[in-house]
Write a protein that holds these residues in place. Structure first.
Motif, PDB file in Angstrom:
ATOM      1  N   LYS A  79      12.376  57.962  35.133  1.00  0.00           N
ATOM      2  CA  LYS A  79      13.239  58.804  35.964  1.00  0.00           C
ATOM      3  C   LYS A  79      12.650  58.965  37.358  1.00  0.00           C
ATOM      4  CE  LYS A  79      15.206  63.508  36.047  1.00  0.00           C
ATOM      5  NZ  LYS A  79      15.268  64.799  35.318  1.00  0.00           N
ATOM      6  N   ILE A  80      11.338  59.200  37.429  1.00  0.00           N
ATOM      7  CA  ILE A  80      10.649  59.350  38.713  1.00  0.00           C
ATOM      8  C   ILE A  80      10.714  58.050  39.502  1.00  0.00           C
ATOM      9  CG2 ILE A  80       8.415  59.719  39.820  1.00  0.00           C
ATOM     10  CD1 ILE A  80       7.693  61.470  37.334  1.00  0.00           C
TER      11      ILE A  80
ATOM     12  N   THR B  12      14.588  64.627  41.431  1.00  0.00           N
ATOM     13  CA  THR B  12      14.461  64.465  39.980  1.00  0.00           C
ATOM     14  C   THR B  12      14.376  65.783  39.213  1.00  0.00           C
ATOM     15  OG1 THR B  12      12.041  64.343  40.197  1.00  0.00           O
ATOM     16  CG2 THR B  12      13.271  62.258  40.209  1.00  0.00           C
TER      17      THR B  12
ATOM     18  N   ASP C 105      12.796  55.470  39.217  1.00  0.00           N
ATOM     19  CA  ASP C 105      14.161  55.115  39.632  1.00  0.00           C
ATOM     20  C   ASP C 105      14.589  55.926  40.850  1.00  0.00           C
ATOM     21  OD1 ASP C 105      14.345  53.287  37.598  1.00  0.00           O
ATOM     22  OD2 ASP C 105      15.547  54.562  36.270  1.00  0.00           O
ATOM     23  N   ALA C 106      14.311  57.231  40.822  1.00  0.00           N
ATOM     24  CA  ALA C 106      14.671  58.092  41.947  1.00  0.00           C
ATOM     25  C   ALA C 106      13.882  57.707  43.194  1.00  0.00           C
ATOM     26  CB  ALA C 106      14.419  59.552  41.599  1.00  0.00           C
TER      27      ALA C 106
ATOM     28  N   THR D 190      10.382  60.194  31.511  1.00  0.00           N
ATOM     29  CA  THR D 190      10.116  60.934  32.747  1.00  0.00           C
ATOM     30  C   THR D 190       9.572  60.000  33.816  1.00  0.00           C
ATOM     31  OG1 THR D 190       9.647  62.973  31.528  1.00  0.00           O
ATOM     32  CG2 THR D 190       8.814  62.832  33.784  1.00  0.00           C
TER      33      THR D 190
ATOM     34  N   SER E 239      10.491  64.914  44.086  1.00  0.00           N
ATOM     35  CA  SER E 239      10.535  66.075  43.196  1.00  0.00           C
ATOM     36  C   SER E 239      11.902  66.747  43.255  1.00  0.00           C
ATOM     37  CB  SER E 239       9.437  67.069  43.588  1.00  0.00           C
ATOM     38  OG  SER E 239       9.505  68.238  42.795  1.00  0.00           O
TER      39      SER E 239
END
Length: 204
Positions: free
Chosen positions: A14-15, A40, A17-18, A11, A37
């Protein structure tokens, strides 16, 4: 690592990278936690669980860039047999990575925007000191091998890194070749100086 820790790590990645893509696309100031937010599907509360603030999130992104930079350099340095070649090589790597990396302009915006933030300044100094420590190790190897004369390796490392970072600030209007040529000349000047061989002047 258990499943909960693995999920938390994924997680966080993922945060990050975004966020990196949004920072590059929109800029630091224009990117909000809400944007991240939305991109993702991770709640704002969960983002703040992993990163205390937007500033902290961006610092994490910069840290990942720094790790990537060092990993690439460690691979590239294998092609250089002497410390002199490595100093030229690390300057070239510095230029090419900074010149082409999409985070360069965002990082400039970030540090200009947060220049009064003590936490951010401390993080910047930490990154710089890490680079200085690495340069000191490299220069110490050159001194130990007899390639360089005996000197204060820490002082030399500070001068070397100031040279790299300082030139970076005046090269933004130059093309890649001009920038590489300037850095090559700077490293030669650092290594060999500008005094003529028959100069009788000294500064002790």
């Amino acid at each position: 690592m258990n499943k909960k820790q693995t999920k938390s790590m994924l997680t966080k990645k993922k945060i990050a990278d975004a966020a990196k893509h949004l920072f590059i696309q929109k800029g630091y100031t224009a990117t909000s936690i809400e944007n991240i937010s939305d991109a993702t599907g991770v709640s704002k509360g969960n983002i703040y669980y992993h990163f205390e603030s937007k500033e902290g999130l961006f610092i994490y992104v910069l840290d990942e860039w720094e790790k990537e930079w060092m990993e690439q350099w460690e691979e590239q340095k294998k092609q250089y047999s002497s410390t002199t070649e490595q100093l030229h090589g690390i300057a070239k790597h510095f230029v090419i990575n900074d010149y082409n990396h999409p985070l360069t302009n965002v990082a400039d915006e970030f540090f200009n925007h947060e220049n009064s933030n003590t936490l951010i300044q401390n993080q910047l100094y930490k990154t710089i000191n890490t680079r200085i420590s690495y340069s000191q190790e490299l220069l110490s190897e050159g001194i130990s091998s007899g390639e360089f004369k005996t000197d204060d390796s820490l002082l030399l490392a500070k001068i070397f890194d100031t040279l790299l970072y300082g030139l970076n600030n005046i090269c933004r209007d130059l093309n890649m070749k001009e920038t590489l040529d300037l850095y090559a000349k700077a490293i030669d000047t650092f290594l060999y100086g500008i005094a003529s061989d028959d100069s009788t002047h000294s500064h002790d």
